[in-house]
Design an enzyme around this catalytic site. Structure first.
Site, PDB file in Angstrom:
ATOM      1  N   HIS A  29       0.799  -1.229   0.000  1.00  0.00           N
ATOM      2  CA  HIS A  29       0.000   0.000   0.000  1.00  0.00           C
ATOM      3  C   HIS A  29       0.826   1.270   0.000  1.00  0.00           C
ATOM      4  CE1 HIS A  29      -4.010  -1.824   0.863  1.00  0.00           C
ATOM      5  NE2 HIS A  29      -3.276  -2.751   1.471  1.00  0.00           N
ATOM      6  N   LYS A  63      -7.987  13.970   4.631  1.00  0.00           N
ATOM      7  CA  LYS A  63      -7.111  12.793   4.611  1.00  0.00           C
ATOM      8  C   LYS A  63      -6.135  12.956   5.764  1.00  0.00           C
ATOM      9  CE  LYS A  63      -6.085  14.008   0.261  1.00  0.00           C
ATOM     10  NZ  LYS A  63      -6.262  12.778  -0.485  1.00  0.00           N
ATOM     11  N   ARG A  64      -5.346  11.917   6.057  1.00  0.00           N
ATOM     12  CA  ARG A  64      -4.327  12.094   7.089  1.00  0.00           C
ATOM     13  C   ARG A  64      -3.386  13.228   6.721  1.00  0.00           C
ATOM     14  NH1 ARG A  64      -3.900   8.258  11.376  1.00  0.00           N
ATOM     15  NH2 ARG A  64      -2.014   9.409  11.897  1.00  0.00           N
ATOM     16  N   LYS A  89       1.151  14.430   1.095  1.00  0.00           N
ATOM     17  CA  LYS A  89      -0.208  14.763   0.658  1.00  0.00           C
ATOM     18  C   LYS A  89      -0.359  16.272   0.433  1.00  0.00           C
ATOM     19  CE  LYS A  89      -2.157  10.794   3.171  1.00  0.00           C
ATOM     20  NZ  LYS A  89      -2.825   9.941   2.173  1.00  0.00           N
ATOM     21  N   THR A 138      -8.518   6.767  -1.895  1.00  0.00           N
ATOM     22  CA  THR A 138      -9.875   6.255  -2.047  1.00  0.00           C
ATOM     23  C   THR A 138     -10.873   7.385  -1.805  1.00  0.00           C
ATOM     24  OG1 THR A 138      -9.613   5.460   0.213  1.00  0.00           O
ATOM     25  CG2 THR A 138      -9.500   3.816  -1.531  1.00  0.00           C
ATOM     26  N   LYS A 183     -14.657   8.665  -3.641  1.00  0.00           N
ATOM     27  CA  LYS A 183     -15.900   9.041  -2.938  1.00  0.00           C
ATOM     28  C   LYS A 183     -16.349  10.443  -3.355  1.00  0.00           C
ATOM     29  CE  LYS A 183     -14.088   6.227   0.785  1.00  0.00           C
ATOM     30  NZ  LYS A 183     -13.271   6.258   2.011  1.00  0.00           N
TER      31      LYS A 183
END
Ligand code: NTF
Length: 824
Positions: free
Chosen positions: A366, A558-559, A564, A666, A670
C-alpha cells in the site's frame, strides 16, 4: 421529493409495525427500561437489537452453508479495520432502513438522533483501514466466503481536539458503554506463546526437532462483528482478538500471595490489544507493536487451522481451502508462524511446509514511502520470537543460495541487496522482502502504483518472478459512500436507473445522457446545494464559522502528511488572501477551503501545519476587508462519520500529492461519486479517475511522476522557485511574521524552513505555480453554472469502476479464485 429509494430486497424485512414491536420489546427485555424512561442510547441499542434478530440469523445460515460446502475462503489479515458506524449501513443492507425510520418516528424519535448515539469504530488510521472495511462489505455482498481478522483494540484512533489551534490527542473509548454489534466467542479462545528459547531435541527415530519453550503465554479472546452484505443474504464475520492474561498465570502468582505481580502480569497481557498505533505511513520500532502483530496472526492461524481440521486429516488440501491475504506487511509474521506450526507441531518437512505457505499467502503493498517499509531489528525478533527468527534465516538462506544464485551466479552484491536480512549496525528483517519471497502474488493498489512496485520497489524480484506481480485498483463501497451518506442523490439515481445500482455502479452511466439536460442539471445541483447547507450547519456547530452554501466548497480530507501536501493548499490560500488584500476587486467566486486531518502524535511538522491552518483561518474568517470571499475551516476530529457529511457537499476534491507518492487514494473516488470535480496531480488512482471521467472533467496540474524523478535526479533547488516567483516568496515570508500569530512571530516558520532549508522533499514549490493556475481554471469553470453541472454529473456517473465490488472480483479472478456460496 417523492422519489423511490434503492432498498435492499430481503425476504426477512420487517414492516414498520413489526419493527416498532421489536424495538419496544428490546427496550424492555434486553435493556431493562421502557419507552417512557429510555434515553437515546437505550433507543439506539434497542434498534440494533431489533436488526440483530435478522442479522444473527443470517450469520448462522452463512456459516452453516460455508461449513456444509467446505468452501475455499479468503482470510483478510489486517491490523486495521476502519469501520465507522454500523447502524445506518446495516439498516440499509438488511433493507429495513425505511421501516426503522418510520417505526422510530411513530415512537416519537428521530432516526438521525438515535443513530448519532453510536460511536465510530475507528480501529484504523486512514486509507488502508477504510479499504479493509469496504472490502469486507463487498465480500459479503458478493456472497464470497471470507473472514476478516484483526485486533479488538480497546482504544481506536485518538480523538482529536483543537485547543488554541493545536491538535490535542484524547483517548477514544468506542466501547465504553458496550457495543450491540459484537458477539464474544469464549469457545474459540486461543493461547499465544511469547519470548523464551528454542531447544533442539532428537527423537527416538534420530530426527532433529525444534522445541520453542515460551517465556510467557497470553490469551486471545475473539469478538465477532457481523458483516452484512447488501440485501443480507450473506453475513460474514470480522473476528477481532482481544488479549487477556492466560488464566494459570494469574492464579499461580495470586495464590502465592503475589497479588500485585499478578496484576502486573494481567495489565501486560491486556496492553497488547489496548491501543491502535496512530502512525500512518511510518512505522515505529516498538516491541509492543511486534507483539500485537504476532498476537493476532497466531490467533487467526490457529482459528483457520481449527476450522480446516474439522473436514481434513492432513494438510494436503490446506492451500486449496484457505487463501490468506496480508494487508500490507503488518501481518507478515504469519508466514514464519505457519511454517512453525506445520514443521514443529504438525511434523511436516520443510519443503512441504514451504509449498503450502507459498501457495497460501498473498500480499498487498500500500505504499512506496521508504520510511513506511517495515523492518524489525533482528535482536527484537530473537527476544520475542526466537523460533520465528530461525525460520526466517532458513527461508533467506534457501532463497539466496537457490534462487538468487541460480539467476545471478556468484553475485554477492546482489545477494546482499536482496537478502531478507539487512546488514548494518543493527541488523534488520525486511518484512516486504519476506512477503515477496513467500507469496504467490504481490499486488499494488492502482495501475500506476503497481507499475512503480515492479519498477522501483522490487525490480529484481520482478525479474525473478514476473508472474507474481499484479494490480488491483482500489474501490469503495457504494452502499456507504452513496446510498447511506447521500440519500437525496441516491433517490435521484434510483428514479433514473432503478434500484440495482448499489450493486452495479456502472448503471449510473445512464446519467451521462442527461448531463446537458437543464432539468436534470437543476435537480442534481439542488441536491448538491442541500448537502452544502447541511454541511454549513455542521461547520457552524463545530467551528462557529459561518459559510455561504453558494460559495465553492473546496475540500481536502485525509491524514496529514507532507507528501499529501496540505501545506501546498495553505500556500495557495495565502496567495489568494494576498490578492484580495491587494485588490479588493480581485475577481473570484466565493470559496470555502475545508480541511479535516489527523496528524500522527509524534509528527511535529504535520502538527505545525494543522496549527497554521487554524491560525490562518482565524485571521481570514474575521477580516472584513475581504467581504467573506474567502473562508478557511479546519473541522476537528476527522473520521468516517464526518467524512459521510463532507463528500456529498464538495464541489472541489483536493488530491494534490506529489506524483508517485500516493499509492491510490480512495477519498478521490468518494468525492467523484458524489459529484465533486478533482483538482489533482497524476498520482495513484487520480490517473484512472481522469481516464474514466475524461481529462476535460478534471483539473490536472503539476509534475508527473517521471518529471518528479527527473527533477530530483537533476538536483532540485527550492530556492530557485522562491526567488523566481514573487508571490510565492511573499507568502513564504509571511509565514515568518506575526501576521497570523500576533505577538508570536516565527510560530509558523517551520513550514517555510522545511520548504527551503529542508529541501522541500515533496516539491511543493515546484508545483505551486501550476497549482495556482489550476485554481484559476476551477474558479472560471464554476462561473459557468451549466458547464460545472455537466462536469459534476459526468464525474458522478462515470466512476462505476471504483466500486469495491469490482476490486473484489479482480482479487477473486487474479488471486483468490473463490466460488460464491449462497446461504439458505
Ligand atoms: C494507503 N497506505 C495509501 O497511502 C493510500 O494511497 C491507499 O489508498 C490506501 O493505503 C489503501 O490502499 C497506507 O495507509 C500505508 F499504511 F500502507 F501506508
Amino acid at each position: 421529493m417523492a422519489a423511490k429509494k434503492a432498498t435492499a430486497k430481503n425476504a426477512l424485512a420487517l414492516s414498520k409495525e413489526q419493527f416498532k414491536d421489536s424495538i419496544v420489546k428490546h427496550l424492555r427485555s434486553t435493556l431493562g427500561t421502557d419507552e417512557a424512561r429510555a434515553n437515546n442510547q437505550a433507543w439506539w441499542k434497542a434498534t440494533c437489537s431489533a436488526v440483530n434478530e435478522l442479522v444473527f440469523d443470517r450469520l448462522t445460515e452463512t456459516s452453516k452453508a460455508n461449513a456444509e460446502n467446505d468452501s475455499r475462503a479468503v482470510h483478510y489479515l489486517s491490523l486495521e479495520f476502519l469501520m465507522g458506524r454500523l447502524t445506518v449501513n446495516n439498516l440499509h443492507n438488511v433493507g429495513v432502513f425505511d421501516a426503522a425510520r418510520d417505526a422510530l418516528t411513530d415512537l416519537g424519535k428521530d432516526i438521525n438522533d438515535i443513530c448519532d448515539e453510536e460511536p465510530d469504530m475507528a480501529l484504523g488510521n486512514g486509507g488502508l483501514g477504510r479499504l479493509a472495511a469496504c472490502f469486507i462489505d463487498s465480500l459479503a455482498t458478493l456472497n464470497y466466503p471470507a473472514v476478516g481478522y484483526g485486533i479488538h483494540y480497546e482504544h481506536g484512533l485518538f480523538r482529536q481536539e483543537i485547543q488554541g489551534g493545536r491538535q490535542i490527542e484524547r483517548p477514544d473509548s468506542w466501547r465504553e458503554y458496550g457495543n450491540p454489534w459484537e458477539i464474544c466467542r469464549p469457545e474459540s479462545i486461543q493461547e499465544v506463546p511469547l519470548y523464551g528459547y528454542v531447544e533442539t531435541v532428537f527423537g527416538e527415530d534420530g530426527k532433529m526437532r525444534k522445541v520453542w519453550h515460551a517465556g510467557r503465554q497470553i490469551k486471545g479472546v475473539p469478538w465477532d462483528i457481523p458483516v452484512v452484505g447488501y440485501e443480507a443474504k450473506t453475513v460474514n464475520v470480522l473476528r477481532l482478538w482481544e488479549s487477556k492474561a492466560a488464566d494459570f498465570f494469574d492464579w499461580d502468582v495470586f495464590n502465592a500471595g503475589g497479588y500485585v505481580d499478578s496484576q502486573a502480569e494481567k495489565s501486560q497481557a491486556e496492553a497488547v490489544s489496548k491501543v491502535l498505533y496512530p502512525n500512518d505511513e511510518s512505522e515505529q520500532g516498538k516491541e509492543l507493536r511486534l507483539i500485537q502483530q504476532y498476537f493476532f496472526c497466531a490467533c487467526s492461524l490457529k482459528d483457520i487451522i481449527r476450522r480446516y481440521k474439522r473436514n481434513h486429516t492432513d494438510f494436503s488440501q490446506f492451500s486449496k481451502q484457505a487463501v490468506i491475504q496480508l494487508n500490507d506487511t503488518h501481518p507478515t509474521v504469519a508466514i514464519p508462524e505457519l511454517m512453525r506450526i506445520l514443521i514443529d507441531e504438525e511434523g511436516l518437512v520443510w519443503d512441504d511446509a514451504w509449498k503450502i505457505c507459498s501457495e497460501t499467502f498473498a500480499y498487498t503493498n500500500h505504499t512506496l514511502l521508504p520510511e513506511a517499509l517495515e523492518k524489525w531489528a533482528v535482536y527484537l525478533f530473537e527476544k520475542v520470537l526466537p523460533r520465528h527468527l530461525e525460520i526466517i534465516y532458513e527461508i533467506n538462506r534457501r532463497f539466496l543460495e537457490d534462487e538468487v544464485e541460480a539467476k545471478w551466479p556468484g553475485n554477492d552484491e546482489m545477494k546482499r541487496h536482496l537478502s531478507i536480512i539487512e546488514e548494518g549496525e543493527t541488523r534488520m528483517v525486511r518484512m516486504a522482502f519476506l512477503c515477496v519471497v513467500t507469496c504467490f502474488k504481490t499486488n499494488g493498489v492502482a495501475a500506476m502504483h503497481s507499475e512503480l512496485v515492479k519498477q522501483d520497489l522490487f525490480p529484481e524480484f520482478c525479474e525473478l518472478w514476473p508472474e507474481r506481480f499484479e494490480n488491483v485498483t482500489n474501490g469503495v463501497t457504494p452502499r456507504r459512500w452513496l446510498l447511506a451518506c447521500n440519500e437525496e442523490l441516491a433517490s435521484m439515481y434510483t428514479d433514473l436507473v432503478g434500484d440495482q445500482w448499489p450493486r452495479d455502479l456502472t448503471l449510473l452511466s445512464k446519467a451521462n445522457e442527461f448531463a446537458d439536460d437543464a432539468k436534470f442539471q437543476k435537480k442534481f445541483m439542488d441536491i448538491k446545494h442541500t448537502k452544502k447547507v447541511q454541511l454549513a450547519k455542521v461547520i457552524k456547530d463545530l467551528c462557529d464559522v459561518e459559510v455561504d452554501p453558494n460559495a465553492i466548497f473546496d475540500i481536502q480530507i485525509k491524514r496529514l502528511h507532507e507528501y499529501k501536501r496540505q501545506h501546498l493548499n495553505v500556500l495557495h490560500i495565502l496567495a489568494l488572501y494576498r490578492r484580495l488584500l491587494e485588490n479588493p476587486n480581485y475577481e473570484m467566486n466565493k470559496r470555502v477551503f475545508i480541511f479535516g486531518a489527523k496528524a500522527a502524535p509524534g509528527y511535529k511538522l504535520a502538527k505545525d501545519i494543522i496549527y497554521a491552518i487554524n491560525k490562518i483561518a482565524d485571521k481570514v474568517n474575521n477580516d472584513e476587508r475581504i467581504q467573506g470571499k474567502l473562508k478557511v475551516v479546519f473541522l476537528p476530529n476527522y473520521r468516517v462519520t464526518l467524512a459521510e457529511k463532507l463528500f456529498p457537499a464538495a464541489d472541489v476534491s483536493e488530491q494534490i500529492s506529489t506524483a508517485g507518492y500516493e499509492a491510490s487514494g480512495t477519498g478521490n473516488m468518494k468525492f467523484a461519486l458524489n459529484g465533486a470535480l478533482t483538482l489533482g496531480t497524476l498520482d495513484g488512482a487520480n490517473v484512472e479517475i481522469a481516464e474514466e471521467v475524461g481529462d476535460e472533467n478534471v483539473f490536472i496540474f503539476g509534475l508527473n511522476c517521471d518529471e518528479v524523478k527527473a527533477l530530483k535526479a537533476a538536483g532540485y533547488n527550492p530556492w530557485d522557485y522562491y526567488y523566481g516567483n514573487p508571490e510565492l516568496k511573499a507568502v513564504l515570508d509571511w509565514l515568518e511574521t506575526d501576521y497570523f500569530t500576533p505577538g508570536a512571530p516565527g510560530e509558523l516558520a517551520s513550514i517555510k524552513q522545511s520548504l527551503l532549508e529542508g529541501g522541500d522533499p515533496y516539491l511543493c514549490l515546484a508545483d505551486f505555480a501550476s497549482y495556482s493556475e489550476a485554481h484559476i481554471a476551477v474558479d472560471k469553470m464554476y462561473s459557468d453554472k451549466k458547464g460545472w453541472a455537466r462536469k459534476a454529473i459526468i464525474n458522478s456517473a462515470s466512476v462505476g469502476k471504483f466500486n469495491s465490488d469490482r476490486s473484489i472480483e479482480d482479487y477473486v479472478d487474479r488471486i483468490w479464485h473463490l466460488e460464491k456460496v449462497m446461504p439458505n
